[in-house]
Design a protein around this motif. Structure first.
Motif, mmCIF file in Angstrom:
data_model
loop_
_atom_site.group_PDB
_atom_site.id
_atom_site.type_symbol
_atom_site.label_atom_id
_atom_site.label_comp_id
_atom_site.label_asym_id
_atom_site.label_seq_id
_atom_site.Cartn_x
_atom_site.Cartn_y
_atom_site.Cartn_z
ATOM 1 N N ALA A 5 0.955 -1.243 0.033
ATOM 2 C CA ALA A 5 -0.040 0.092 0.003
ATOM 3 C C ALA A 5 0.851 1.309 -0.087
ATOM 4 N N VAL A 6 2.005 1.247 -0.840
ATOM 5 C CA VAL A 6 2.762 2.200 -0.998
ATOM 6 C C VAL A 6 1.827 3.728 -1.539
ATOM 7 N N VAL A 7 0.813 3.275 -2.316
ATOM 8 C CA VAL A 7 -0.050 4.504 -2.609
ATOM 9 C C VAL A 7 -1.469 3.797 -2.632
ATOM 10 N N ARG A 8 -2.232 4.572 -1.741
ATOM 11 C CA ARG A 8 -3.764 4.021 -1.581
ATOM 12 C C ARG A 8 -4.327 5.110 -2.300
ATOM 13 N N THR A 9 -5.616 4.366 -3.054
ATOM 14 C CA THR A 9 -6.753 5.268 -3.890
ATOM 15 C C THR A 9 -7.758 5.286 -2.841
ATOM 16 N N GLU A 10 -8.361 6.274 -2.935
ATOM 17 C CA GLU A 10 -9.763 6.710 -2.267
ATOM 18 C C GLU A 10 -10.644 5.671 -2.569
ATOM 19 N N ALA A 11 -11.386 4.962 -1.622
ATOM 20 C CA ALA A 11 -12.351 3.871 -1.860
ATOM 21 C C ALA A 11 -11.717 2.642 -2.965
ATOM 22 N N GLY A 12 -10.568 2.563 -2.993
ATOM 23 C CA GLY A 12 -10.058 1.679 -4.093
ATOM 24 C C GLY A 12 -10.470 1.686 -5.372
ATOM 25 N N ALA A 79 11.005 4.981 2.836
ATOM 26 C CA ALA A 79 9.470 5.565 3.053
ATOM 27 C C ALA A 79 9.630 6.912 3.842
ATOM 28 N N TYR A 80 10.480 6.738 4.839
ATOM 29 C CA TYR A 80 10.472 8.108 5.498
ATOM 30 C C TYR A 80 11.322 9.462 4.742
ATOM 31 N N THR A 81 12.335 8.980 3.860
ATOM 32 C CA THR A 81 13.035 9.712 3.085
ATOM 33 C C THR A 81 11.791 10.318 2.142
ATOM 34 N N SER A 82 11.106 9.623 1.605
ATOM 35 C CA SER A 82 10.142 10.105 0.565
ATOM 36 C C SER A 82 9.380 11.091 0.777
ATOM 37 N N SER A 83 9.130 11.175 2.258
ATOM 38 C CA SER A 83 8.293 12.237 2.994
ATOM 39 C C SER A 83 8.792 13.567 2.953
ATOM 40 N N TRP A 84 9.976 13.696 2.714
ATOM 41 C CA TRP A 84 10.749 14.861 2.295
ATOM 42 C C TRP A 84 11.383 15.180 1.029
ATOM 43 N N ALA A 87 10.294 18.545 0.210
ATOM 44 C CA ALA A 87 10.855 19.704 1.070
ATOM 45 C C ALA A 87 12.363 19.933 0.775
ATOM 46 N N ASN A 88 13.132 19.056 0.228
ATOM 47 C CA ASN A 88 14.690 19.187 -0.072
ATOM 48 C C ASN A 88 14.812 20.156 -1.185
ATOM 49 N N PRO A 89 16.220 20.758 -1.106
ATOM 50 C CA PRO A 89 16.469 21.431 -2.230
ATOM 51 C C PRO A 89 16.391 20.471 -3.713
ATOM 52 N N ASN A 90 16.066 21.348 -4.679
ATOM 53 C CA ASN A 90 15.628 20.642 -5.745
ATOM 54 C C ASN A 90 14.717 19.515 -6.054
ATOM 55 N N GLY A 91 13.852 19.377 -4.587
ATOM 56 C CA GLY A 91 12.973 18.362 -4.603
ATOM 57 C C GLY A 91 11.651 18.703 -5.175
ATOM 58 N N SER A 92 10.663 17.611 -5.745
ATOM 59 C CA SER A 92 9.604 17.691 -6.430
ATOM 60 C C SER A 92 8.834 16.764 -6.247
ATOM 61 N N LYS A 93 7.769 16.734 -6.666
ATOM 62 C CA LYS A 93 6.675 15.529 -6.571
ATOM 63 C C LYS A 93 7.161 14.296 -7.182
ATOM 64 N N ASP A 94 7.975 14.558 -8.528
ATOM 65 C CA ASP A 94 8.759 13.371 -9.005
ATOM 66 C C ASP A 94 9.586 12.594 -8.047
ATOM 67 N N THR A 95 10.525 13.560 -7.489
ATOM 68 C CA THR A 95 11.369 12.951 -6.476
ATOM 69 C C THR A 95 10.612 12.120 -5.407
ATOM 70 N N ASP A 101 8.684 4.719 -5.483
ATOM 71 C CA ASP A 101 8.720 3.373 -6.431
ATOM 72 C C ASP A 101 9.981 2.789 -5.849
ATOM 73 N N GLN A 102 10.937 3.307 -5.305
ATOM 74 C CA GLN A 102 12.005 2.590 -4.807
ATOM 75 C C GLN A 102 11.496 1.732 -3.552
ATOM 76 N N THR A 103 10.928 2.455 -2.622
ATOM 77 C CA THR A 103 10.033 1.708 -1.423
ATOM 78 C C THR A 103 9.548 0.702 -1.867
ATOM 79 N N LYS A 104 8.598 0.819 -2.995
ATOM 80 C CA LYS A 104 7.586 -0.476 -3.501
ATOM 81 C C LYS A 104 8.330 -1.529 -3.738
ATOM 82 N N LYS A 105 9.616 -1.221 -4.456
ATOM 83 C CA LYS A 105 10.443 -2.466 -4.888
ATOM 84 C C LYS A 105 11.156 -2.984 -3.818
ATOM 85 N N VAL A 106 11.418 -2.421 -2.801
ATOM 86 C CA VAL A 106 12.026 -3.035 -1.622
ATOM 87 C C VAL A 106 10.931 -3.694 -0.915
ATOM 88 N N VAL A 107 9.876 -3.185 -0.625
ATOM 89 C CA VAL A 107 8.637 -3.855 0.145
ATOM 90 C C VAL A 107 8.445 -5.381 -0.711
#
Length: 131
Positions: A5-12, A79-84, A87-95, A101-107
């Motif tokens: 459940a790296v990404v949950r959708t509303e009401a599935g 997962a924790y790193t993804s939450s930032w 917020a990080n310099p040069n960060g974005s939604k793509d980051t 995506d990396q988290t999902k692979k390791v999960v």
């Protein structure tokens, strides 16, 4: 075992996506000391005398547990790193998406290890999670 459940959708049903790294940590037992998977590796190592040697030998079982612990720790950190990501310099939604995506692979890798450990203990292995 794990519900990817790296990404949950509303009401599935798709549409709105709530990207929350705590969901990953929750499923791995890192969110609460009362979770059955919290420090599960310690319990797994105590179960070494119960392993089915026809499935896995003791040394390989201990190695699987160590790999599981490392992957679970890595997943929690990603997962924790993804939450930032934004917020990080040069960060974005793509980051953030890249980290998730990396988290999902390791999960998924962590899930495979846990399934092997369960098989080594002769425990019922549930069907794979739907990614």
């Amino acid at each position: 075992i794990f519900h990817l459940a790296v990404v949950r959708t509303e009401a599935g049903g798709g549409g709105f996506c709530d990207k929350n790294p705590l969901v990953v940590q929750d499923y791995l037992g890192y969110k609460s000391t009362k979770d059955p998977l919290f420090k599960a590796d310690s319990l797994m190592l105590k179960a070494v005398p119960l392993i089915d040697e026809s499935v896995v030998d003791e040394a390989d079982f201990v190695d699987l547990v160590e790999q599981y612990r490392d992957k679970a720790d890595q997943t929690s950190l990603l997962a924790y790193t993804s939450s930032w990501g934004e917020a990080n310099p040069n960060g974005s939604k793509d980051t953030t998406d890249d980290y998730l995506d990396q988290t999902k692979k390791v999960v998924e890798e962590t899930e495979v290890l846990l399934r092997k450990i369960m098989a080594g203990l002769g425990l019922e292995v549930l069907p794979p999670s739907k990614a």
